[in-house]
Scaffold this motif. Structure first.
Motif, PDB file in Angstrom:
ATOM      1  N   HIS A   1       0.896  -1.289   0.045  1.00  0.00           N
ATOM      2  CA  HIS A   1      -0.008   0.054   0.045  1.00  0.00           C
ATOM      3  C   HIS A   1       0.827   1.261   0.035  1.00  0.00           C
TER       4      HIS A   1
ATOM      5  N   LEU B   1       3.537   6.027  -9.132  1.00  0.00           N
ATOM      6  CA  LEU B   1       2.404   5.442  -9.866  1.00  0.00           C
ATOM      7  C   LEU B   1       2.249   5.945 -11.203  1.00  0.00           C
TER       8      LEU B   1
ATOM      9  N   GLU C   1      -0.216   3.619 -13.436  1.00  0.00           N
ATOM     10  CA  GLU C   1      -1.394   3.308 -13.700  1.00  0.00           C
ATOM     11  C   GLU C   1      -1.938   2.414 -12.851  1.00  0.00           C
ATOM     12  N   GLY C   2      -3.396   2.826 -12.283  1.00  0.00           N
ATOM     13  CA  GLY C   2      -3.743   2.036 -11.298  1.00  0.00           C
ATOM     14  C   GLY C   2      -4.063   2.713  -9.998  1.00  0.00           C
ATOM     15  N   GLU C   3      -3.983   1.690  -9.074  1.00  0.00           N
ATOM     16  CA  GLU C   3      -3.787   2.261  -7.645  1.00  0.00           C
ATOM     17  C   GLU C   3      -2.835   1.407  -6.657  1.00  0.00           C
TER      18      GLU C   3
ATOM     19  N   HIS D   1      -3.320  -2.544  -5.534  1.00  0.00           N
ATOM     20  CA  HIS D   1      -3.820  -3.552  -6.144  1.00  0.00           C
ATOM     21  C   HIS D   1      -3.369  -4.389  -7.613  1.00  0.00           C
TER      22      HIS D   1
ATOM     23  N   THR E   1      -1.699  -2.704 -11.277  1.00  0.00           N
ATOM     24  CA  THR E   1      -1.211  -1.478 -10.942  1.00  0.00           C
ATOM     25  C   THR E   1       0.257  -1.457 -11.516  1.00  0.00           C
TER      26      THR E   1
END
Length: 152
Positions: free
Chosen positions: A26, A44, A46-48, A51, A54
């Protein structure tokens, strides 16, 4: 000589396996605060964070050189505290056709072990096995531990 290899190291982690897993899952962007000489940042793309699917990129220093790595978070298994990072781009891909980094936390007799697994396919027989990269991850694990529990 074969072009496919796998290296594994398991290191005792006194700050708690849950903490280590949560940090990489995280909050990987905070790892640079625990080991700024080794990791300068995690961005980051792409995504979160946290997850599957990502895409993140790392800026780090390995063997005295500034490096970059773009990775896909391929697998997350909360029960096993396991994360797989598939290498997409970066300095390693100049020498390896494929590269997968797995971090897995195991608890045995109340001792948490951080297990790093490097699975790779070299581009040719002149490429060395990434033993110094495994040592980098061992040292990074120790830096994170020291940051969270202090000097032994």
């Amino acid at each position: 000589m074969g072009l496919i290899g796998k290296l594994v190291a398991a290191i005792e982690f006194k700050a708690g396996g849950d903490l280590f897993h949560e940090l990489f899952r995280h909050r990987p962007q905070h790892i640079s605060a625990t080991s700024p000489e080794k990791v300068q940042g995690c961005d980051l793309h792409e995504g979160e964070f946290g997850h599957v699917g990502t895409i993140i990129s790392w800026r780090y220093t390995h063997d005295g050189k500034d490096r970059v790595a773009k990775q896909l978070i391929q697998t997350i298994d909360e029960e096993k505290k396991l994360i797989e990072f598939k290498m997409l781009e970066g300095d390693l891909m100049e020498q390896y056709k494929a590269f997968l980094i797995t971090i897995h936390i195991e608890t045995k007799d109340d001792i948490d072990l951080v297990t790093w697994t490097l699975e790779y396919e070299m581009l040719n027989e002149d490429v060395e096995h990434p033993i110094s990269l495994l040592a980098f991850f061992i040292d990074l694990t120790k830096d994170i531990e020291t940051h969270h529990v202090g000097k032994p």
